[in-house]
Each structure stands twice: as C-alpha cells, then as structure tokens.
Design an enzyme around this catalytic site. Structure first.
Site, short mmCIF file in Angstrom:
data_model
loop_
_atom_site.label_atom_id
_atom_site.label_comp_id
_atom_site.label_asym_id
_atom_site.label_seq_id
_atom_site.Cartn_x
_atom_site.Cartn_y
_atom_site.Cartn_z
N GLU A 199 1.01 -1.57 0.01
CA GLU A 199 0.25 0.27 0.41
C GLU A 199 0.79 1.39 0.26
O GLU A 199 0.73 2.46 0.67
CB GLU A 199 -1.14 -0.45 1.10
CG GLU A 199 -2.06 -0.79 1.78
CD GLU A 199 -3.22 -0.96 2.43
OE1 GLU A 199 -2.62 0.13 3.40
OE2 GLU A 199 -4.00 -1.60 2.33
N ASN A 340 -5.36 -5.27 -2.34
CA ASN A 340 -5.45 -4.96 -0.87
C ASN A 340 -6.92 -3.76 -1.51
O ASN A 340 -7.15 -3.34 -2.01
CB ASN A 340 -4.85 -4.15 -0.41
CG ASN A 340 -3.42 -4.99 0.03
OD1 ASN A 340 -3.90 -6.25 0.10
ND2 ASN A 340 -2.73 -4.54 0.77
N TYR A 342 -10.92 -2.57 0.76
CA TYR A 342 -11.51 -1.68 1.50
C TYR A 342 -12.34 -1.24 0.97
O TYR A 342 -13.46 -0.91 1.81
CB TYR A 342 -10.67 -1.73 3.08
CG TYR A 342 -9.72 -2.37 3.32
CD1 TYR A 342 -10.08 -3.33 4.14
CD2 TYR A 342 -8.46 -2.86 2.34
CE1 TYR A 342 -9.12 -4.27 4.91
CE2 TYR A 342 -8.10 -3.62 3.52
CZ TYR A 342 -7.72 -4.00 4.44
OH TYR A 342 -7.13 -5.34 4.66
N GLU A 407 -4.87 -9.14 0.89
CA GLU A 407 -5.85 -8.23 1.87
C GLU A 407 -7.10 -7.98 1.21
O GLU A 407 -7.76 -6.74 0.17
CB GLU A 407 -5.09 -6.63 2.34
CG GLU A 407 -4.27 -7.31 3.71
CD GLU A 407 -3.27 -5.95 3.85
OE1 GLU A 407 -4.41 -5.12 4.54
OE2 GLU A 407 -2.43 -5.71 4.34
N TRP A 453 -7.70 -10.09 5.80
CA TRP A 453 -7.14 -9.75 6.26
C TRP A 453 -7.94 -9.71 8.18
O TRP A 453 -9.13 -9.16 7.57
CB TRP A 453 -6.84 -8.34 6.22
CG TRP A 453 -6.08 -7.43 7.58
CD1 TRP A 453 -6.42 -6.78 7.77
CD2 TRP A 453 -4.71 -7.53 7.61
NE1 TRP A 453 -5.71 -6.14 8.90
CE2 TRP A 453 -4.10 -7.11 8.14
CE3 TRP A 453 -3.35 -8.30 6.91
CZ2 TRP A 453 -3.00 -6.56 9.34
CZ3 TRP A 453 -1.91 -7.82 7.05
CH2 TRP A 453 -1.56 -6.65 8.21
#
Length: 552
Positions: A199, A340, A342, A407, A453
């Site tokens: 990241e 990743n 989210y 993740e 994660w």
C-alpha cells in the site's frame, strides 16, 4: 395548477436522477454457488510490526513505527507494538493455528530493521533477525504452508528517516535494493512469491500528508506525499529488476507489488461532471501507482496535471517528472497485480475555483449510502459489489493481469466480553468472496487468490488495539497472549475445505440461510430504498395537488 404539476415532476425526478446504490438489487446481490478454480489460493495475512513484538530484541534496530508509537498522543490509548501478538516467540503456535484453518498460503512481512538494524548493508546484518525469519519460513513449509513475503509493510528503519528524511530522498532507492537483494539471497530458495511494498499510497497519504501514520509528516500541500511516492515507485522498480536479472532464473519465483485500490461510483451516472469526478477519483486511488507499472510507466493524466499545478505554486521544488528512461524502467515491473481492497465510495463533482491552499483533489466529493453497514473503522463500509466492479476495472484498464487479492477484511471493536461470535465478519467474508467468484466466472477476471485480513487481532496502527480485524481473538491483557478462533475462523476454514460454496455443502446452506440479512434483502437493517422514497414523494406531492384541485 401548472406550478403544482411542475413541482411534482421536479420533486420526483430530482431524487430519482441519483442512482440508489444502497438498495438491495436482486440481480447484483444474489448469492451464486459453486467452487473456485482448481489451485485457487486461500490465504491470510499479517505484518511484522503489527504482530511480532520483540521491538528491540536480539539486535533489532528501531523503526519509524517504534519511534512514532512511543511518541505521546500518536496512537490511541498510548498503545505500542512493543509486544503486539508476541509472534517473535509464538510463531510455532501461530503456524499450528494456520494449519488448523487448512491454509496453504500465508502472507507475512519482513522487518527491515530486524535484518539491517540501521537500514544499510554497510551497517551490518543482524544474524538473529535472519535466523528468526529462517525459522518462520521453515516452520511454515514443514506444515505445508507456502510463504508469501512482503519486503516493506511500513516499518522503515528509523536511522534512514533520521539520516536522509526517509522516502522523500531518492538515496533510499539503493538502500532498499540492498535490503531486497539480501532477502532474495537469504530466503529466495524457499520463498517464491514476493511483494516489494504494501500500500504505497497509504505510506504517502497517511505518513507524509495527514501525519496520521509514521513518520508523522503533515503537509497539506501534498508535495511531501508525492515526493515519497516518486521514490517508492523507483525503489519498487529497482528491486524488481534486481530479482529479474539476478535471482529469477535460479529461484523461479514471482515478484510484484500490492496496491490498495478504492472503488468509486458516480453519484449521478447521467451527469458528465460526476462521471468525470469519478474518473479523477479513480486516477488518484487506483492509477497513482498502477498506471506507471501497468500502463505506460508514467502517472495518469490527472495526477500529472496536479503535479504541474503544485510545481507552479511552489517554485524551486524538484519537478516530479519521470524521464523516458524512468518510464521504460518502471513499466511492466510486476509479475501480477497485488490488490488490497476495503473502500467503495459514491463520487460527485465539486464545482469550485481552485484557490490558495487547494488542489485538484478538492474538486472531488465522496459520500456513502445510508444503507451501507459501517465496521468499527470509521472509513470502512461494507459494499461487496464494489470489489467485483473494481476487479473488472483492473482487467479492463491494466492489461488483464493475474490478480492476487492480498488483503480484504472487516474490523470490530475491542469490547468486553470479547466478540467471538462475529456474525458481521462472517457476512462480510460471505459477501466479498462471492463477489470474487462472480468476477471469475461472469466477468472472466483472472483472480488467483483471496487473502483474509487478518489472521489474528493485532496492532492496528494509529488505532492501536481498539480495532480488531482478526479471525482469531488475541487477549492482549494476558501476558501469554492467548489466541481464540472466532466464528469467522471456522467459517473461513469451511470455505477453504470446500474451495468455495458447492451445492449441498453445509457452508453453502449456512450462507443461503443468512444471505437475506447479510445483504440487506431481509427485514433487518434495511434503509429506505430510492424507489420507496421516490414513491413516497409522489404520494405526498399528489396529496398536495389534491388540496388545491378537485379531481373529477
């Protein structure tokens, strides 16, 4: 009368013009059963500073997160990673928990200052740190678990921050390459999957713009963040070429980078200004690092405009421009796409004139739908379909690469009694994993892995231990740091054992039974949908008209 009918039309169409991203959509949100492709990788992940502890044990050097967490006021409750999950001493126990989950892969990171205490090869190698990682890797392999290793998960040696100013100084390109090359040499006979950076956008934004993360630099002009990003891209490319030229042929591994990508939807898909704002949002949140590596070696157009604007407003700064040689060197430096994910947001245009202290980023406004459930983290809303759309975006815009999801997860709070029956996390994984399944079979996206994660509760950066993402509960108040599997661990174990959601499996029936409540199509947790609200507005408007007009 004409005025009232005009009011009625404007009232209903004004609302309906904005797409309702919160309502349950049976076509989009339905549960699709089946198994993932043979060889699909199921993994979990952690990071060195978040779990290891042993912050000054056996010759380890200080990291920027050691310094940052020891600075009063930087981390909630004054928490530090000094002990964390004590995996420095308990890694064998952790591997047995992984084996019990049925994991075949595990993503971990190395601590740079545990190997090079002052960050440099010339400063000497800490053999105790090398021995520790040799032991962890060997323990994983002895239990049938393949290590996926990240070289940098935010814990820069403090000595490099003090001496050079950290990532804003391109001297770090060669120091990182020395460290990476040593890791390839020491561990590459057994490690076949490498990630250079985790990241990098968060490193830039949170570490060098807002100051929320180590090293805690606050620079609202954005310049420090962009300078750090420039160095990170060059350091990544340097390490990739080192592996490609010196280690790939003999070791036979893969190397890439893992990027955190957000997904954005225009608030009004029919409004060009919102669509263009969403494109700008995606260029920042996806293209900053993906575009140079996967498209043409350079920043996407919006970021180049932003950098040019910043250079004009700040005379004398080094221009953040890649030379033709830089572009050739950076382009293609990843064997896969590490992802990743989210965040999903609804994006709208802000029609403003850029003034002093503002940048082009200020023309973007983001919101969420009121129906989207929020996790404990204030920034984390549950929008599973956002991941599927992002995966298709990567396929379309970045060369249809193999995608490794490195993740994806959900936080809950640190409360007593502890949350062991974590139904919301079970729902989260069911929804997001099913969207990955749809992306593979309906959108033909080449997703090769899913990584939950995280493996266990750990030090959650500036939030300390107040937020928990783990499949396993860790009691940080007990000196023995005991781990307890949560309901989500057993659920993930069942998914791994079944390679997804095959018809007739117990895990599939369980998801079928809870799908309505998980995805908002049942009676629990449903907000007012756009259709219902528009209908209500229509009824109200007709009632107003009726007060003035006697209908025949």
């Amino acid at each position: 009368m004409m005025f009232l009918w005009t009011f009625l039309v404007l009232l209903t169409t004004a609302y309906c013009a904005e797409y309702d991203y919160g309502a349950y959509d049976p076509t989009r949100d339905s549960f699709r059963t089946g198994t993932f492709p043979d060889g699909f990788i199921w993994s979990t992940a952690t990071a060195s500073y978040q779990i290891e502890g042993g912050w000054n044990a056996s010759g380890k050097g200080e990291s920027i997160w050691d310094r940052f967490s020891h600075t009063p006021g930087k981390v909630d409750r004054g928490d530090t990673g000094d002990v964390a999950c004590d995996s420095y001493n308990k890694y064998r126990e952790d591997v047995q928990l992984m084996k019990n989950l049925g994991l075949r892969y595990y993503r971990l990171s190395l601590s740079w200052p545990r190997i090079f205490p002052d960050g440099t090869r010339a400063g000497g190698v800490n053999q105790a740190g090398v021995d520790y990682y040799n032991n962890v890797i060997d323990e994983l392999l002895a239990n049938g678990i393949t290590p996926m290793v990240t070289l940098y998960h935010w814990d820069l040696p403090q000595a490099l921050q003090d001496r050079y100013g950290g990532w804003v100084n391109e001297t770090l390109v060669e120091h990182f390459n020395d460290y990476a090359s040593y890791a390839f040499q020491a561990f590459g006979d057994r490690v076949k999957f490498w990630l250079t950076f985790n990241e990098p956008k968060v490193v830039c934004d949170n570490g060098h713009i807002t100051g929320e993360h180590a090293p805690g630099i606050q620079d609202p002009t954005l310049l420090t963040g962009y300078r750090a990003g420039h160095t990170l891209l060059k350091a990544h490319a340097r390490a990739w070429h080192t592996y490609d030229l010196n280690y790939r042929q003999t070791q036979g591994g893969k190397i890439g980078i893992t990027l955190n990508l957000d997904w954005g939807e225009p608030r009004d898909p029919d409004l060009p200004a919102d669509v263009q704002a969403t494109d700008r949002f995606m260029q920042i949140n996806s293209g900053w690092f993906a575009h140079p590596i996967y498209v043409d070696g350079d920043y996407p157009p919006f970021l180049k405009d932003e950098l040019q604007q910043l250079a004009q407003a700040n005379p004398g700064i080094n221009s953040l421009v890649f030379t033709p040689e830089d572009k050739d060197y950076i382009l293609g430096t990843s064997d896969f796409f590490g992802l990743n994910h989210y965040v999903t947001r609804i994006v709208a245009n802000r029609d403003i004139v850029i003034g002093p202290g503002q940048t082009f980023r200020d023309t973007i406004e983001t919101t969420v739908a009121p129906e989207w459930p929020r996790a404990e983290s204030t920034w984390l809303y549950v929008v599973p379909w956002g991941l599927r759309r992002l995966l298709k975006h990567i396929k379309t815009n970045y060369g249809d690469p193999d995608i490794y999801i490195t993740e994806n997860g959900r936080s809950d709070s640190d409360v007593q009694p502890p949350i062991i029956e974590d139904t919301e996390r079970v729902c989260y994984y069911a929804g997001y994993i099913d969207e990955v399944f749809k992306a593979i079979y309906e959108d033909d996206v080449k997703v090769k892995s899913y990584t939950a994660w995280s493996f266990m509760d750990n030090f959650e950066w500036a939030r300390g231990y107040t937020e928990r993402f783990g499949l396993h509960y860790v009691d940080f108040t007990d000196p023995n740091q005991p781990r307890t599997p949560k309901q989500s661990a057993e659920f993930y174990k069942d998914i791994i054992a079944n390679n997804g959601f095959p018809e007739g499996a117990d895990v599939t029936e369980m998801v079928n039974d809870m799908w309505g409540e998980c995805r908002g199509s049942g009676t629990v947790g449903i907000g007012v949908s756009g259709g219902l609200l528009a209908g209500s507005l229509l009824v109200i408007a007709l009632h107003v008209v009726h007060q003035f007009v006697v209908l025949p």
